[in-house]
Design a protein around this motif. Sequence first.
Motif, PDB file in Angstrom:
ATOM      1  N   ASP A 138     -17.990   7.167   5.094  1.00 37.84           N
ATOM      2  CA  ASP A 138     -18.918   6.330   5.368  1.00 37.84           C
ATOM      3  C   ASP A 138     -18.729   4.750   4.090  1.00 37.84           C
ATOM      4  N   LEU A 139     -18.832   5.372   3.076  1.00 42.39           N
ATOM      5  CA  LEU A 139     -18.026   4.868   2.129  1.00 42.39           C
ATOM      6  C   LEU A 139     -16.652   4.467   1.467  1.00 42.39           C
ATOM      7  N   ALA A 140     -16.094   4.509   1.921  1.00 44.06           N
ATOM      8  CA  ALA A 140     -14.651   5.153   1.524  1.00 44.06           C
ATOM      9  C   ALA A 140     -14.346   3.125   1.154  1.00 44.06           C
ATOM     10  N   ASP A 141     -14.228   2.774   1.986  1.00 43.25           N
ATOM     11  CA  ASP A 141     -14.179   1.028   1.922  1.00 43.25           C
ATOM     12  C   ASP A 141     -15.137  -0.404   1.076  1.00 43.25           C
ATOM     13  N   GLU A 142     -16.119   1.010   0.556  1.00 42.99           N
ATOM     14  CA  GLU A 142     -17.164  -0.140  -0.969  1.00 42.99           C
ATOM     15  C   GLU A 142     -15.644  -0.359  -1.988  1.00 42.99           C
ATOM     16  N   ASP A 143     -17.107  -1.324  -2.915  1.00 44.88           N
ATOM     17  CA  ASP A 143     -16.681  -1.465  -4.208  1.00 44.88           C
ATOM     18  C   ASP A 143     -17.355  -0.728  -4.611  1.00 44.88           C
ATOM     19  N   PHE A 144     -17.213   0.248  -5.815  1.00 39.62           N
ATOM     20  CA  PHE A 144     -18.226   1.001  -6.710  1.00 39.62           C
ATOM     21  C   PHE A 144     -17.413   0.328  -7.872  1.00 39.62           C
ATOM     22  N   VAL A 145     -18.834   1.456  -8.820  1.00 37.33           N
ATOM     23  CA  VAL A 145     -19.802   0.790  -9.778  1.00 37.33           C
ATOM     24  C   VAL A 145     -19.358   2.501 -10.985  1.00 37.33           C
ATOM     25  N   PHE A 196     -13.708  12.545  -3.391  1.00 37.02           N
ATOM     26  CA  PHE A 196     -13.169  11.777  -2.556  1.00 37.02           C
ATOM     27  C   PHE A 196     -11.960  12.164  -2.377  1.00 37.02           C
ATOM     28  N   SER A 197     -11.405  12.545  -3.594  1.00 33.50           N
ATOM     29  CA  SER A 197      -9.326  13.253  -2.980  1.00 33.50           C
ATOM     30  C   SER A 197     -10.044  14.599  -1.491  1.00 33.50           C
ATOM     31  N   ALA A 198     -10.881  15.740  -2.287  1.00 35.49           N
ATOM     32  CA  ALA A 198     -10.921  16.897  -1.081  1.00 35.49           C
ATOM     33  C   ALA A 198     -11.155  16.047   0.125  1.00 35.49           C
ATOM     34  N   ALA A 199     -12.016  15.120   0.109  1.00 34.77           N
ATOM     35  CA  ALA A 199     -11.773  15.298   1.868  1.00 34.77           C
ATOM     36  C   ALA A 199     -10.638  13.971   2.227  1.00 34.77           C
ATOM     37  N   GLY A 200      -9.941  13.928   1.689  1.00 28.23           N
ATOM     38  CA  GLY A 200      -8.988  13.231   2.352  1.00 28.23           C
ATOM     39  C   GLY A 200      -8.866  11.759   1.942  1.00 28.23           C
ATOM     40  N   LEU A 201     -10.040  10.907   0.725  1.00 23.86           N
ATOM     41  CA  LEU A 201     -10.243   9.864   0.465  1.00 23.86           C
ATOM     42  C   LEU A 201      -9.424   9.536  -0.774  1.00 23.86           C
ATOM     43  N   SER A 202      -9.590   7.876  -0.094  1.00 24.92           N
ATOM     44  CA  SER A 202      -9.491   6.608  -1.487  1.00 24.92           C
ATOM     45  C   SER A 202     -10.544   5.982  -1.770  1.00 24.92           C
ATOM     46  N   ARG A 203     -10.902   5.758  -2.833  1.00 20.09           N
ATOM     47  CA  ARG A 203     -12.210   4.480  -3.244  1.00 20.09           C
ATOM     48  C   ARG A 203     -11.282   3.500  -4.292  1.00 20.09           C
TER      49      ARG A 203
END
Length: 302
Positions: free
Chosen positions: A188-195, A211-218
């Motif tokens: 759900d958070l993968a496309d957000e801008d992070f601080v 995120f990497s373990a879930a196969g995602l980038s941020r």
Amino acid sequence: MEIRQLEYFVAVADEKNFGRAANRLHVVQSAVSAGIQTLERDLATSLFDRRGKRTELTDAGEALLPRARRALDAMRDARDAVSEVSGGLSGTLRVGTLTSIPLVDIPAVLGEFHRQHPGVKLVTGGTPSGSAGLVASLLEHRLDLAFVSLPAVPPVGIDVTLLGRAPLMVALPHGHRLANRPHVTLHDLADEDFVDLPPGFGNRELVDRAFSAAGLSRRVALEITDIGTAVQYVQYGLGVSVLPEFLLNETPGVTVVRIDGDLPWWSVGVASASNRALGSAGKALLEIIQQAVLHGSGHSCA
């Protein structure tokens, strides 16, 4: 071979520069150069390869370095033993710190240590790469102790005394599309801008790994150096942030939501090098830190 010459040698090996080594030891550069030359003459070999502005160890220097460190540690232990018998600790204690350590009131802790042990000179400092940089300094024996935020299994060669830990939650600005949910996923958070903090800092490493373990980038849109202020950036709509739960207590304009999944817990501790026995001053400071956390001098967490 004299102890002072070994101190010069180790300082130059660490700093890779004679001028920086002299500044670290609070002596003139000519004294360091003369001491190294005398040491090389006594050992009948070159210890440094001096090329340009950078000074590198020769093979002989590499062989001497761990033995020189052990000799200096033995001298420190001998001084500690005499100091304790004579009624007070002395010497220098080098402590690495992070910009913000929510569990510990660092000025209060160091103030108490100074009150109890005025003969010990305290030298503190951080690194631009956070816990990763502090670990490197510990392994190089440039620090005696360091406050760090590390994974559950610390790097090889590092011992950590845990001070506290907390689950990670996500902070969302008021009106965010996910703010009304009871929980969210990393997807759900993968496309957000992070601080978040820069690479090398504990919180950044934990979240990046999750995120990497879930196969995602941020996308980290805003990097800050003080974890204690992250929620304020969220408050003003500059992004979302995954942070330890105890930092997220009812900030106006911020909604805190639980993250589903097997996320690691954030932790903070005091680290030292495994291959170097902690001196009496270091042990005394560690005891004061533990007592401060135990009696609630900082924030508490599970």
